[in-house]
Design an enzyme around this catalytic site. Structure first.
Site, PDB file in Angstrom:
ATOM      1  N   THR A 244       0.834  -1.206   0.000  1.00 61.56           N
ATOM      2  CA  THR A 244       0.000   0.000   0.000  1.00 61.56           C
ATOM      3  C   THR A 244       0.868   1.256   0.000  1.00 61.56           C
ATOM      4  O   THR A 244       2.075   1.206   0.255  1.00 61.56           O
ATOM      5  CB  THR A 244      -0.940   0.023   1.217  1.00 61.56           C
ATOM      6  OG1 THR A 244      -0.171   0.040   2.415  1.00 61.56           O
ATOM      7  CG2 THR A 244      -1.840  -1.209   1.218  1.00 61.56           C
ATOM      8  N   ASP A 245       0.233   2.393  -0.284  1.00 61.35           N
ATOM      9  CA  ASP A 245       0.952   3.664  -0.338  1.00 61.35           C
ATOM     10  C   ASP A 245       0.451   4.614   0.745  1.00 61.35           C
ATOM     11  O   ASP A 245      -0.293   4.212   1.646  1.00 61.35           O
ATOM     12  CB  ASP A 245       0.840   4.290  -1.732  1.00 61.35           C
ATOM     13  CG  ASP A 245      -0.603   4.579  -2.137  1.00 61.35           C
ATOM     14  OD1 ASP A 245      -1.481   4.637  -1.244  1.00 61.35           O
ATOM     15  OD2 ASP A 245      -0.862   4.755  -3.341  1.00 61.35           O
ATOM     16  N   ALA A 246       0.827   5.880   0.647  1.00 61.47           N
ATOM     17  CA  ALA A 246       0.458   6.850   1.679  1.00 61.47           C
ATOM     18  C   ALA A 246      -1.039   7.109   1.743  1.00 61.47           C
ATOM     19  O   ALA A 246      -1.538   7.646   2.734  1.00 61.47           O
ATOM     20  CB  ALA A 246       1.200   8.168   1.437  1.00 61.47           C
ATOM     21  N   MET A 247      -1.764   6.716   0.691  1.00 60.89           N
ATOM     22  CA  MET A 247      -3.219   6.883   0.686  1.00 60.89           C
ATOM     23  C   MET A 247      -3.932   5.646   1.231  1.00 60.89           C
ATOM     24  O   MET A 247      -5.148   5.544   1.178  1.00 60.89           O
ATOM     25  CB  MET A 247      -3.705   7.202  -0.733  1.00 60.89           C
ATOM     26  CG  MET A 247      -3.188   8.528  -1.262  1.00 60.89           C
ATOM     27  SD  MET A 247      -3.792   8.919  -2.932  1.00 60.89           S
ATOM     28  CE  MET A 247      -2.846   7.743  -3.902  1.00 60.89           C
TER      29      MET A 247
ATOM     30  N   VAL B 151      -4.005   2.661   0.076  1.00 56.68           N
ATOM     31  CA  VAL B 151      -4.522   1.748  -0.947  1.00 56.68           C
ATOM     32  C   VAL B 151      -3.333   1.099  -1.640  1.00 56.68           C
ATOM     33  O   VAL B 151      -2.191   1.568  -1.544  1.00 56.68           O
ATOM     34  CB  VAL B 151      -5.411   2.482  -1.972  1.00 56.68           C
ATOM     35  CG1 VAL B 151      -6.629   3.087  -1.296  1.00 56.68           C
ATOM     36  CG2 VAL B 151      -4.623   3.542  -2.734  1.00 56.68           C
TER      37      VAL B 151
END
Length: 199
Positions: free
Chosen positions: A66-69, A71
């Site tokens: 996943t990333d900083a959002m 997702v």
């Protein structure tokens, strides 16, 4: 288990076995798309007319996917396409190790992805891989990535790979040892498409 292992699918099976909108509890505390639960039932049938489509691989989403959002990062789907592609070849008796030992590699020349719904940490996703085009010099694949629990379609994808000499990098023609197996896969794909069209 036809969902987690080899998934036999039968030619000319009844249309009611292809309902995909509903969900059900599979008896083990899991909610699966009705389609897959019925494929599990089909695995008990005599497999004389079976062909192994669609090819489904699973991936459990890790935190680092996943990333900083919060997702799944878009680049990970491209990696998952590769997982599906490798499994597809394996189901038809071809491994990348064998190809490389014989002096062939299978690089990507084109890749596309359309993102429809996000994946999140701890999801289990199912990657459906289909062969779509084949010549002795190249092969194309299509992909659909689903959320296993909900059946939600998350991503559609496409890749084109070419067969090249490992030493020179030049495009080559695949020998019969491998091409015959892939041609069989394309025959199965054609039969599957006819079955879908009939439905």
């Amino acid at each position: 288990d036809s969902y987690h292992g080899v998934r036999p699918v039968w030619r000319n099976f009844p249309s009611e076995l292809l309902q995909t909108e509903c969900l059900r509890d599979d008896g083990a505390g899991l909610t699966l798309p009705l389609f897959w639960s019925r494929l599990r039932l089909l695995s008990l049938i005599d497999a004389k007319e079976a062909f192994f489509l669609p090819i489904i691989t699973e991936h459990h989403v890790s935190f680092y996917d996943t990333d900083a959002m919060a997702v799944v990062h878009h680049a990970n789907y491209i990696r998952w396409f590769e997982e599906g592609r490798v499994e597809y070849l394996r189901k038809y008796g071809i491994t990348l190790e064998d190809l490389m030992e014989d002096g062939y590699v299978f690089p990507i020349t084109e890749v596309r992805a359309r993102y429809l719904a996000p994946g999140r940490f701890d999801d289990t996703v199912c990657i459906e891989t289909r062969g779509s085009q084949l010549t002795k010099a190249k092969m194309a694949f299509t992909y659909r990535v689903f959320n296993k629990a909900t059946g939600t379609l998350m991503v559609r994808g496409f890749t084109q790979n070419v067969f090249t000499h490992r030493d020179t990098g030049k495009i080559c023609r695949l020998p019969a040892k491998y091409y015959t197996k892939l041609a069989l896969a394309m025959e199965d794909e054609s039969d599957w498409l006819e079955t879908e069209a009939d439905e």
